[in-house]
Design a protein around this motif. Structure first.
Motif, mmCIF file in Angstrom:
data_model
loop_
_atom_site.group_PDB
_atom_site.id
_atom_site.type_symbol
_atom_site.label_atom_id
_atom_site.label_comp_id
_atom_site.label_asym_id
_atom_site.label_seq_id
_atom_site.Cartn_x
_atom_site.Cartn_y
_atom_site.Cartn_z
ATOM 1 N N ASN A 175 -2.163 56.864 -45.962
ATOM 2 C CA ASN A 175 -2.094 55.418 -46.189
ATOM 3 C C ASN A 175 -3.004 54.604 -45.284
ATOM 4 O OD1 ASN A 175 1.259 56.272 -46.513
ATOM 5 N ND2 ASN A 175 0.032 55.643 -48.253
ATOM 6 N N THR A 188 -5.822 51.261 -47.522
ATOM 7 C CA THR A 188 -5.603 49.827 -47.695
ATOM 8 C C THR A 188 -6.013 49.020 -46.467
ATOM 9 O OG1 THR A 188 -3.302 50.159 -47.004
ATOM 10 C CG2 THR A 188 -3.748 50.075 -49.378
ATOM 11 N N TYR A 240 -0.598 48.034 -45.260
ATOM 12 C CA TYR A 240 0.027 48.876 -46.270
ATOM 13 C C TYR A 240 1.190 48.136 -46.951
ATOM 14 C CZ TYR A 240 2.510 52.989 -48.155
ATOM 15 O OH TYR A 240 3.148 53.900 -48.967
#
Length: 312
Positions: A109, A112, A252
């Protein structure tokens, strides 16, 4: 001394002069091509014959003519010089065209994150060559570290919660971590003033299974840890149930915060910053693809790297 042991640069020079003499059909014509005197050419051919141990050519009033051995040496010289030229061309092509594999392990992640230097560096690498086989594995930080150390991965991207011997670190960027709850949680609708009086240990929380920095530990000590996850996605799943609060990167969680499915809990001392770095194995075998990727990253991340000190 008869025969060739190792061929030196001087030997190559003599062989090239011999080739020119043969192709010029004599010393006189070769003199203009080589731009050296006839006597110097004669001395060179004599030295080459001494080196080989036999005569290469007849020269004198009767004209220039190769001996049988001279003809064989001439043909061998052509093959040798052609091979050298092939080698030079191949190496030059390698220098111009990057080829090979880049195996990179990345903690989950990060895509982003606004300052996505990894994306920029991979794009720049791909622009330089389409012959690079890029293989990305999404792994936990400890798995990335292990993969780089044992050679399965060439580079990795991990949070700098610890510094392992045998790894080199290139700082990339900082990630802001905030405490979140979902729209199903009882804390969701409380105002900032009301949150000031909340005791976080009254609510179950999910924690990330990882090594923790001092700042992380201080924040986690305020929570009642009732569940754990190996990655951020697992934490997000549990936070979305409405049964847990937990820390997520602000970049995120932003998509869910925008849609009012998550709320950041604005509580004193409930935020911390996590620093990320690219790791590579110290003393690894030189690899042009990996070195080019690291160079791209270094150029892109230089402002951040200048503020940090690489571990020794």
């Amino acid at each position: 001394m008869n025969g060739f042991g190792q061929i030196s640069n001087i030997d190559i020079r003599m062989l090239k002069i011999f080739r020119t003499v043969v192709e010029s059909n004599g010393f006189s014509a070769a003199e203009a091509t080589l731009n050296i005197s006839r006597s110097a050419i004669s001395i060179t051919i004599s030295d080459l014959e001494k080196r080989l141990g036999f005569r290469l050519c007849q020269r004198g009033r009767s004209g220039f003519a190769l001996t049988d051995e001279g003809q064989q040496v001439y043909e061998a010289v052509l093959r040798l010089l052609a091979s050298m030229e092939d080698f030079r061309a191949e190496v030059n092509a390698m220098q111009k065209q990057l080829r090979g594999k880049l195996a990179i392990g990345i903690s989950d992640n990060l895509v982003t994150m606004p300052e996505m230097t990894i994306t920029d560096a991979l794009g720049a690498l791909r622009t330089k060559s389409s012959e690079i086989d890029i293989r990305i594995s999404m792994l936990t930080a400890s798995e990335v570290e292990k993969g780089v150390l044992d050679g399965r991965l060439q580079v990795g991207v991990v949070p700098m919660t610890r510094q392992l011997q045998g790894l080199d670190y290139l700082p990339l960027y900082r990630e802001q971590m905030q405490l979140y709850c979902s729209d199903r949680h009882p804390l969701y609708k409380l105002s900032a003033d009301a949150l000031v009086h909340i005791k976080l240990k009254q609510y179950d929380a999910v924690a990330l299974l990882s090594d923790r920095t001092t700042g992380m530990t201080a924040c986690y000590n305020q929570l009642h840890i009732a569940a754990e996850a190996t990655d951020r996605e697992g934490m997000a799943f549990l936070i979305h149930t409405g049964q847990f609060i937990g820390y997520l990167p602000s970049h995120y969680a932003w998509q869910w915060q925008r849609d009012k499915r998550l709320a950041a809990l604005e509580i004193k001392d409930s935020e911390f910053t996590l620093e990320y770095a690219v790791i590579s194995r110290r003393g690894a075998r030189p690899n042009r693809v990996m070195e080019t990727f690291l160079q791209e990253l270094k150029g892109i991340a230089e402002p951040f790297a200048a503020e940090n000190t690489n571990p020794a």
